[in-house]
Design an enzyme around this catalytic site. Structure first.
Site, mmCIF file in Angstrom:
data_model
loop_
_atom_site.group_PDB
_atom_site.id
_atom_site.type_symbol
_atom_site.label_atom_id
_atom_site.label_comp_id
_atom_site.label_asym_id
_atom_site.label_seq_id
_atom_site.Cartn_x
_atom_site.Cartn_y
_atom_site.Cartn_z
ATOM 1 N N ASN A 207 22.545 10.954 19.740
ATOM 2 C CA ASN A 207 23.867 11.087 19.681
ATOM 3 C C ASN A 207 24.550 10.190 20.904
ATOM 4 O OD1 ASN A 207 26.380 12.186 18.583
ATOM 5 N ND2 ASN A 207 26.499 12.980 20.525
ATOM 6 N N GLU A 208 25.149 9.020 20.737
ATOM 7 C CA GLU A 208 26.271 8.588 21.685
ATOM 8 C C GLU A 208 25.353 7.931 23.008
ATOM 9 O OE1 GLU A 208 30.458 10.796 20.393
ATOM 10 O OE2 GLU A 208 29.654 10.999 22.325
ATOM 11 N N ASN A 209 24.213 8.084 23.112
ATOM 12 C CA ASN A 209 23.195 7.557 24.101
ATOM 13 C C ASN A 209 23.689 6.250 24.478
ATOM 14 O OD1 ASN A 209 23.043 10.252 24.669
ATOM 15 N ND2 ASN A 209 20.936 10.128 24.118
#
Length: 823
Positions: free
Chosen positions: A434-436
């Site tokens: 998630n969002e890395n």
């Protein structure tokens, strides 16, 4: 033969606390160099330290006021669990201690002999206990190292990495949100959080069964990959059953695995909600050494295929989920752990939450990467309800080291959960993080990282390899968001999945229409929880939006300011806390409804929307539709409407206005849609009828005639038909010349509740009935109703307390329980 025995009784807990700290309202003191031993207290297994301290009255409820602030010492303390169990010796080839979940850094000892250590909350462990177990009483000890102590040592050893939060959670394989989030508290404790068993077995045991499902030309294919632990080099059999169909496979001496195939002609398919029945087939495997059954495994599978179409097209790159070859418009919500203390989330609670999702016309749950891989109960319920699951691997909003021991731990964790969750047809995609990847591109990570690892090796190399190797039936995507190529910006709206957060953070929610996404995996808007939840979570008097405890339960950066920005743009000035609570909840619902209506109007270019978020893990002002005490916010009712199979929405285009009619049902939609043009008083000043015929899973865009388009101060609304009412307003409520709300009410009592009928004598804008103000357990069937003069609506209120009380019934039809924006 196998004997499995849970070891959940008789546990006690102790902590070595660095003094001084406040425990149970008293300060425990001691020399800094000599920790203070807190007296042994009863412990619940499965469970966690925070729950045990709370049960022992050593801490106050961390969910009330700012108690959380006083509990940081829990995550910086070493904790030890102990129990004693009896054992009567028998001739067993294997004696194992099996732990389904240990949180997180633990040393396991039996009768003083160390059996092993753990460093991962997200995987199962098994330890050989043959040498340590003895006849009679056996002492089992699980000693946990402080998660902060471990994570900080790893951080110092490897060099710091960027994190969206100033915590070391990316240096330990523990739920990232345990260290706090912009909707959650920091209660990073420890515990034996999933079941523990003593398993004794002879000859061999089933170590793993991975079912792989396919459908070819209507024929269901089930391949079972079975792996054994064998203590004896002997011939064995696997007796496999698939709903009455049997198959026997030999496992000869010298082998420890087997592959079994079932083929089912004319298999009944598993379908998601809205597309068919979620047909499930029971499947079982018995490990046999004639005449004995040594071990068994059972589950349920569903015959279905799943594809993720991300092949570039003339617009960019789609992100189209297909089940059984059928394109699915994803009506989704993001899922976080349903409680900070996971032992509180049992089968019944999962059932309540997922049933609420299904009742809101949701067809997909995205399990977010900062939480946990949920229990088998969660996925089994999704199987049964036809809820699709998009599963993140557990990395979120931070740069993660790839050095050992983390690489090996991530591999073991992924293998374990890929195998454990393989039976579930509801699970349709795996996503790397998630969002890395977005963080690496946009959040100023690169300068801080230098040449240090940050997780790319997991997302682009290790995880896709493991998904293909262990599972092989489900698509994998490197990140959420991700555009499909490393060279592209990961949140490029024309390419695959995006997250839209500039609206909440910086802009008005009408700016959702400035986007043209292919698939929206996150977007959201905040509001406080229900009144009854607010009154439990804070004890401030007088209660105001910015009293200290209310602000403590607002974890988002400048969250109150962003809420106020939304109020200022759309709604009249608030006069008191009651107005603030109602208006912020209405604004949340309107924001998300506007976004989803617009995204659905873009189909098939846009293929889905996943709202942040369905649920909360404690009482808090957040983006959730269901608050931390399981109460429905107005947003839930908005989701129910906007995710309905049949949707009508007005959408601007240039200086004109379109009516977009979406038919996401399996049946053609033919008929007439009527809509009215009204002045601010609600008087109808124009009528129009639209004849339409729309194929299944299709839409129509109808350009309104200039005379049908409302002018300044007027509005449109459709008739009250068999789809949620559509509206279009030319001014914001704060600028609209609304009349003061006028209406009459009638209350009729029935067994278990009351029916409240409201008849409008004026326009009533977003009428809601907040029965939880009178009975915290009350349930209401609808909300956010807009009426014009002469129209009626009946609210069904399920509450025995209100049904039994004339005083409560009177309060039910007055402010602040019955509210309209123009009241």
């Amino acid at each position: 033969m196998i004997a499995k025995r849970t070891l959940h009784e008789g546990w006690k807990l102790s902590g070595d606390i660095e003094a001084p700290v406040n425990v149970g309202g008293r300060t425990v003191t001691g020399d800094d160099d000599s920790p203070v031993n807190v007296e042994w207290i009863p412990a619940t297994v499965p469970g966690e330290v925070v729950a045990d301290l709370l049960a022992a009255d050593l801490i106050d409820d961390p969910y009330v006021d700012d108690t959380e602030r006083e509990l940081a010492w829990i995550g910086r303390t070493d904790w030890t669990y102990r129990t004693v169990f009896e054992y009567e010796p028998e001739a067993w080839d294997g004696i194992d201690l099996a732990f389904d979940g240990l949180d997180t850094i633990a040393r396991i000892s039996l009768n003083g002999t160390v059996l092993g250590e753990t460093a991962n909350m997200h995987r199962r462990y098994r330890f050989d206990a043959r040498e340590a177990i003895r006849e009679g009483a056996n002492e089992l000890e699980v000693a946990f190292t402080s998660p902060y102590a471990y994570a900080e040592v790893q951080r110092d050893r490897l060099g710091d990495r960027p994190n969206a939060y100033p915590e070391p959670g990316n240096f330990i394989r523990k739920a990232a949100c345990n260290f706090g989030w912009d909707w959650g508290p920091n209660l990073a404790g420890a515990g034996i959080w999933r079941p523990v068993r003593l398993e004794c077995w002879n000859t061999a045991r089933i170590a793993e069964v991975i079912p792989r499902v396919d459908v070819v030309d209507g024929r269901g294919i089930l391949d079972l990959a079975v792996r054994l632990d064998k203590a004896a080099d002997t011939d064995l059999e696997l007796v496999c059953m698939l709903e009455g169909r049997g198959h026997v496979a030999a496992v000869p001496a010298g082998a420890d695995s087997a592959e079994i195939r079932f083929e089912v002609d004319d298999a009944e398919l598993w379908w998601p909600r809205g597309y068919g029945k979620p047909r499930l087939y029971p499947v079982s495997v018995d490990l046999v050494s004639r005449p004995d059954v040594l071990d068994n495994w059972h589950s349920r599978i569903g015959f279905r295929t799943v594809e993720l179409d991300t092949e570039p097209d003339e617009h960019g790159r789609p992100y189209q989920l297909k089940v059984n070859g059928e394109p699915i418009w994803v009506k989704g919500v993001n899922w976080i752990p349903d409680d900070v203390l996971p032992s509180r989330v049992d089968l019944d609670r999962y059932g309540r939450r997922l049933s609420q999702a299904a009742a809101a016309n949701i067809n997909c749950i995205r399990v977010w990467g900062g939480g946990i891989y949920e229990s088998d109960d969660f996925y089994a319920l999704c199987d049964h309800l036809g809820l699709l699951v998009m599963q993140d691997f557990l990395f979120a909003c931070a740069a993660y080291p790839e050095e050992e021991p983390f690489w090996s731990e991530v591999e073991a964790e992924a293998r374990d959960n890929l195998a454990r969750l393989a039976p579930h047809p509801s699970l349709v995609t795996w996503t790397g993080n998630n969002e890395n990847i977005w963080g690496w591109h946009d959040w100023d990570w690169q300068g801080d990282l230098g040449d240090r690892t940050w997780g790319a090796g997991y997302y682009h190399d290790l995880l896709p390899k493991l998904v293909a190797e262990v599972d092989g039936t489900r698509p994998y995507w490197p990140g959420s968001p991700y555009s499909g190529e490393r060279e592209l910006h990961p949140n490029e709206q024309a390419h695959a999945s995006v997250h839209i957060w500039d609206v909440w953070n910086d802009e008005d929610y009408t700016r959702y229409r400035d986007w043209k996404p292919r698939f929206v995996a996150e977007f959201g808007y905040q509001a406080p929880p229900a009144w009854a939840t607010v009154r439990h979570m804070v004890t401030d008097e007088p209660l105001e939006a910015e009293t200290p405890a209310m602000l403590w339960h607002q974890k988002a950066q400048n969250g109150q300011g962003k809420l106020q920005r939304g109020l200022d743009a759309h709604l009249p000035p608030v006069r008191d806390f009651d107005d603030w609570l109602y208006f912020t909840q209405v604004n949340q619902a309107r924001a998300i409804r506007l976004g989803i209506e617009y995204f659905r109007s873009l189909q098939p270019y846009c293929t889905g929307a996943i709202v942040w978020q369905l649920n909360d893990c404690w009482p808090v002002t957040s983006w959730a539709a269901i608050d931390g005490e399981e109460r429905l916010k107005p947003l839930w009712y908005a989701l129910k409407d906007v995710y309905a199979d049949r949707l009508v929405t007005f959408q601007p285009e240039g200086d004109g206005l379109n009516m977009v009619v979406v038919n996401d049902s399996a049946d053609a939609w033919a008929g007439v849609i009527g809509f009215w043009k009204c002045n601010a008083e609600g008087r109808i000043i124009g009528r129009a009828l639209v004849q339409m015929a729309i194929d299944p899973r299709d839409k129509a865009v109808l350009e309104l005639e200039p005379g049908s388009i409302p002018k300044d101060g007027e509005f449109l609304l459709t008739g009250r038909e068999d789809f949620p009412r559509a509206t279009w307003f030319t001014k914001e409520d704060k600028d609209m010349d609304w009349p003061t709300a006028r209406y009459t009410t009638e209350v009729a009592v029935f067994d278990g509740g009351v029916a409240v009928t409201v008849t409008a004598d004026s326009v009533l804008r977003d009428l809601c009935l907040f029965a939880d103000r009178l009975d915290p357990d009350a349930l209401v069937d609808k909300a956010l109703i807009t009426l014009v003069p002469g129209e009626t609506v009946t609210f069904i209120v399920r509450s025995r307390a209100i049904a039994a009380s004339p005083e409560l019934q009177q309060a039910l039809v007055a402010k602040p329980v019955l509210r309209a924006v123009n009241d």
